[in-house]
Design an enzyme around this catalytic site. Structure first.
Site, PDB file in Angstrom:
ATOM      1  N   LYS A 138       1.087  -1.308   0.207  1.00 10.52           N
ATOM      2  CA  LYS A 138       0.382  -0.094  -0.215  1.00 10.52           C
ATOM      3  C   LYS A 138       0.686   1.519  -0.070  1.00 10.52           C
ATOM      4  O   LYS A 138       0.557   2.201  -0.783  1.00 10.52           O
ATOM      5  CB  LYS A 138      -1.136   0.141   1.477  1.00 10.52           C
ATOM      6  N   ASN A 139       1.778   1.516   0.999  1.00 15.70           N
ATOM      7  CA  ASN A 139       2.795   2.632   0.516  1.00 15.70           C
ATOM      8  C   ASN A 139       3.456   2.751   0.446  1.00 15.70           C
ATOM      9  O   ASN A 139       4.530   4.028  -0.157  1.00 15.70           O
ATOM     10  CB  ASN A 139       3.480   2.332   2.584  1.00 15.70           C
ATOM     11  N   CYS A 180      -5.226  12.289  12.408  1.00 18.92           N
ATOM     12  CA  CYS A 180      -6.028  10.271  12.829  1.00 18.92           C
ATOM     13  C   CYS A 180      -5.122  10.153  14.035  1.00 18.92           C
ATOM     14  O   CYS A 180      -4.641  11.046  14.915  1.00 18.92           O
ATOM     15  CB  CYS A 180      -5.240  10.432  11.423  1.00 18.92           C
ATOM     16  N   ARG A 223       0.571  14.686  13.245  1.00 17.24           N
ATOM     17  CA  ARG A 223       0.382  14.656  11.843  1.00 17.24           C
ATOM     18  C   ARG A 223       0.551  15.374  10.686  1.00 17.24           C
ATOM     19  O   ARG A 223       0.132  15.629   9.349  1.00 17.24           O
ATOM     20  CB  ARG A 223       0.167  12.646  10.613  1.00 17.24           C
ATOM     21  N   ASP A 282       4.816   0.843  12.134  1.00 12.13           N
ATOM     22  CA  ASP A 282       3.922  -0.017  11.814  1.00 12.13           C
ATOM     23  C   ASP A 282       3.681  -1.641  12.556  1.00 12.13           C
ATOM     24  O   ASP A 282       2.709  -2.176  11.810  1.00 12.13           O
ATOM     25  CB  ASP A 282       3.785  -0.358  10.214  1.00 12.13           C
ATOM     26  N   ARG A 318      -8.559  -0.764   4.955  1.00 15.28           N
ATOM     27  CA  ARG A 318      -7.870   0.407   4.257  1.00 15.28           C
ATOM     28  C   ARG A 318      -6.442  -0.069   4.044  1.00 15.28           C
ATOM     29  O   ARG A 318      -5.779  -0.037   2.662  1.00 15.28           O
ATOM     30  CB  ARG A 318      -7.445   1.910   4.925  1.00 15.28           C
TER      31      ARG A 318
HETATM   32  C1  EPZ Z   1       4.312   7.022   6.273  1.00 14.46           C
HETATM   33  O1  EPZ Z   1       3.456   7.906   7.116  1.00 14.46           O
HETATM   34  C2  EPZ Z   1       3.159   5.821   6.532  1.00 14.46           C
HETATM   35  N1  EPZ Z   1       2.485   6.123   4.983  1.00 14.46           N
HETATM   36  C3  EPZ Z   1       2.940   5.502   7.669  1.00 14.46           C
HETATM   37  O2  EPZ Z   1       2.037   4.303   7.288  1.00 14.46           O
HETATM   38  C4  EPZ Z   1       4.394   4.949   7.963  1.00 14.46           C
HETATM   39  O3  EPZ Z   1       3.302   4.897  10.278  1.00 14.46           O
HETATM   40  C5  EPZ Z   1       4.878   6.351   8.507  1.00 14.46           C
HETATM   41  O4  EPZ Z   1       5.505   6.414   6.812  1.00 14.46           O
HETATM   42  C6  EPZ Z   1       6.312   6.345   9.153  1.00 14.46           C
HETATM   43  O5  EPZ Z   1       6.739   4.532   8.931  1.00 14.46           O
HETATM   44  C7  EPZ Z   1       2.848   5.774   4.370  1.00 14.46           C
HETATM   45  O6  EPZ Z   1       3.247   5.830   4.155  1.00 14.46           O
HETATM   46  C8  EPZ Z   1       1.224   6.112   3.712  1.00 14.46           C
HETATM   47  P1  EPZ Z   1       6.289  10.574   8.286  1.00 14.46           P
HETATM   48  P2  EPZ Z   1       4.021   9.558   6.619  1.00 14.46           P
HETATM   49  O7  EPZ Z   1       6.316  11.682   8.138  1.00 14.46           O
HETATM   50  O8  EPZ Z   1       4.800  10.015   6.239  1.00 14.46           O
HETATM   51  C9  EPZ Z   1       6.701  13.813  11.813  1.00 14.46           C
HETATM   52  C10 EPZ Z   1       0.094   2.661   7.436  1.00 14.46           C
HETATM   53  O9  EPZ Z   1      -0.478   2.483   8.510  1.00 14.46           O
HETATM   54  N2  EPZ Z   1       6.219  14.793  11.284  1.00 14.46           N
HETATM   55  O10 EPZ Z   1       7.255   9.682   8.519  1.00 14.46           O
HETATM   56  O11 EPZ Z   1       2.451  10.572   7.184  1.00 14.46           O
HETATM   57  C11 EPZ Z   1       5.064  12.365  12.294  1.00 14.46           C
HETATM   58  O12 EPZ Z   1       3.770  13.128  12.833  1.00 14.46           O
HETATM   59  C12 EPZ Z   1       0.497   3.718   7.899  1.00 14.46           C
HETATM   60  O13 EPZ Z   1       0.231   2.147   6.385  1.00 14.46           O
HETATM   61  C13 EPZ Z   1       6.641  16.136  10.772  1.00 14.46           C
HETATM   62  O14 EPZ Z   1       6.710  16.818  11.917  1.00 14.46           O
HETATM   63  O15 EPZ Z   1       4.658   9.627   7.656  1.00 14.46           O
HETATM   64  C14 EPZ Z   1       5.794  11.778  12.468  1.00 14.46           C
HETATM   65  O16 EPZ Z   1       6.030  11.903  13.582  1.00 14.46           O
HETATM   66  C15 EPZ Z   1       0.361   5.113   8.823  1.00 14.46           C
HETATM   67  N3  EPZ Z   1       5.910  17.141   9.915  1.00 14.46           N
HETATM   68  C16 EPZ Z   1       7.065  11.467  11.926  1.00 14.46           C
HETATM   69  O17 EPZ Z   1       7.853  12.767  10.998  1.00 14.46           O
HETATM   70  C17 EPZ Z   1       5.829  17.074   8.957  1.00 14.46           C
HETATM   71  O18 EPZ Z   1       5.912  17.310   7.818  1.00 14.46           O
HETATM   72  C18 EPZ Z   1       7.184  10.338  10.407  1.00 14.46           C
HETATM   73  O19 EPZ Z   1       6.266  10.745  10.037  1.00 14.46           O
HETATM   74  C19 EPZ Z   1       6.069  15.187   8.415  1.00 14.46           C
HETATM   75  C20 EPZ Z   1       6.000  14.376   9.501  1.00 14.46           C
END
Ligand code: EPZ
Length: 420
Positions: free
Chosen positions: A22-23, A116, A121, A307, A399
């Site tokens: 998915k990701n 969420c 996020r 995850d 999802r």
């Molecule tokens: C991706 O989310 C995945 N989703 C998530 O999988 C996964 O848990 C996550 O990466 C971490 O591995 C997809 O790829 C669609 P991040 P993403 O930006 O990109 C902070 C699932 O279950 N952050 O790497 O949204 C954020 O709050 C889902 O399949 C900022 O502060 O995660 C978090 O603490 C859930 N500012 C950390 O970074 C930003 O602009 C990592 O988030 C962006 C992120």
């Protein structure tokens, strides 16, 4: 609404085929916005999030047609650049269209995804990087209004935090930018690696693929011919089913999986007493004489993935001893704890750390899914709980898991999908 009903005290046998990731699929579908050709994609999983993003692209004017196992995406007819709230609120990864739309059209509006269940996020790192590339970003009535009238300019970007979709967004924006973009502190997840590999094969020169420093040579606004590709296997789906084998202490084989994407997860399973046999595209887990407790700290790839945290928490309830699980990425990713406690799990929380005492007998009951991976943890608990477990709100599960009930039925699980 549908719910899953499963009988506990099961043992599994046979093999489960893993679907496309998915990701990986989400950024790869967003990437088609950069194409001048009709893009042919295989191994897309049949999950709700993919359908949502394809619907978003269709709403913007693209044509997306699935036939005999392939998805054909033609974005030459794109005429809209506004990703509206009604879609984005259902799937926050819609933010992935921001970089490509801005790079291609020089303007776009994308609804702020909002938080969420697992955390706030934010997308501040995505926006800050685009501004560094020359974009003008304004937030108006819950929308990101982005313009780059002179196109995006390559530059040096250093991410304050590692962000998976943030890295993907900027890689795609940089692909059409004028000049060279260096991204430091880039995400190294296999899903980001595949995006870079496909772009590289499609004529966007990208160096450092798989490392934390990416160098992207933009095409100065020219659209690209994207090669046909097949989505990599879903490492989190694979890890989830390995946990199903582990929690029921069964021998189970996962096929169409890539063990090289699961190093940290397989190491933890072995630490807990399971033995793992891997080939290029399959993994077999063998029962443990005794399930040992474990210490887990979630971090960015290649460390232990957040995850997989909920799934291992369910597994840890069956270990003989005290396990410690620390969630370092998201501020609220313990929503599954209260539901596991209702099944009899002995878990205590202290901030971002969960202490799981085992081995505890779990009892089936009505439980509620709260987010995608929490839902899968409840399925795992239901496999070994006494009696019947009814898991409600499984739209969360739909999802990200393709045909979960059927895949589990095929290895002997008594699980059915019913309507409330
Ligand atoms: C991706 O989310 C995945 N989703 C998530 O999988 C996964 O848990 C996550 O990466 C971490 O591995 C997809 O790829 C669609 P991040 P993403 O930006 O990109 C902070 C699932 O279950 N952050 O790497 O949204 C954020 O709050 C889902 O399949 C900022 O502060 O995660 C978090 O603490 C859930 N500012 C950390 O970074 C930003 O602009 C990592 O988030 C962006 C992120």
């Amino acid at each position: 609404m549908d719910y899953l009903q499963l009988k506990g005290s099961q043992s599994l046998s046979g093999e489960i085929k893993i679907s496309g990731a998915k990701n990986a699929s989400l950024p790869l579908i967003a990437m088609t916005i950069l194409a001048k050709n009709n893009v042919k994609i295989s191994n897309l999983p049949h999950v709700a999030d993919i359908n949502t993003l394809l619907k978003l692209l269709s709403n913007l004017g693209a044509t997306c047609e699935r036939n005999n196992g392939y998805m054909h995406v033609d974005t030459s007819t794109l005429h809209e650049t506004k990703a509206t709230y009604d879609i984005v609120k259902t799937m926050r990864a819609s933010i992935l269209v921001l970089g490509p739309l801005l790079a291609r059209f020089g303007k776009c509006e994308v609804s702020l995804p909002g938080g969420c269940a697992i955390g706030q996020r934010p997308v501040d790192l995505h926006l800050k990087a685009l501004e560094q590339m020359g974009a003008n970003i304004e937030i108006k009535s819950g929308y990101i209004e982005a313009t780059a009238p002179n196109g995006l300019q390559g530059c040096d970007i250093i991410f304050d935090k590692i962000t998976v979709t943030g890295t993907a967004n900027i890689v795609m924006a940089a692909s059409l930018a004028n000049g060279i973009t260096n991204i430091t502190n880039a995400a190294r997840e296999p899903e980001v690696v595949q995006l870079c590999e496909i772009l590289n094969k499609s004529g966007v020169k990208i160096e450092g693929i798989g490392s934390a420093i990416l160098t992207i040579s933009g095409t100065n606004g020219k659209l690209i011919d994207i090669v046909d590709f097949s989505v990599i296997p879903d490492r989190i789906e694979a890890g989830t089913y390995l946990c199903a084998g582990a929690i029921t202490n069964s021998k189970l084989t996962i096929i169409n999986a890539d063990p090289s994407h699961l190093g940290a997860v397989l190491a933890k399973l072995e630490e807990m007493g399971f033995s793992i046999e891997s080939s290029l595209d399959s993994i077999t887990i063998h029962p443990a004489d005794e399930i040992k407790p474990v210490k887990i700290i979630t971090q960015e790839y290649p460390a232990f993935p957040t995850d997989m945290q909920a799934q291992f928490m369910a597994l840890a309830t069956q270990a003989n001893g005290v396990s410690i699980i620390e969630e370092k990425l998201f501020e609220n990713r313990f929503m599954h704890v209260s539901e596991l406690q209702r099944m009899g799990a002995d878990i205590s929380l202290n901030g971002h750390t969960a202490t799981v005492s085992g081995k505890t007998k779990l009892s089936g009951t009505d439980v509620m899914a709260t987010d995608l991976r929490a839902s899968s943890a409840l399925v795992l608990a239901g496999l070994i709980a006494d009696g019947t477990t009814d898991i409600h709100r499984i739209y969360h599960l739909d999802r990200g898991y393709d045909s979960l009930d059927k895949k589990l039925q095929n290895v002997g699980v008594d699980i059915v999908r019913l309507s409330e």
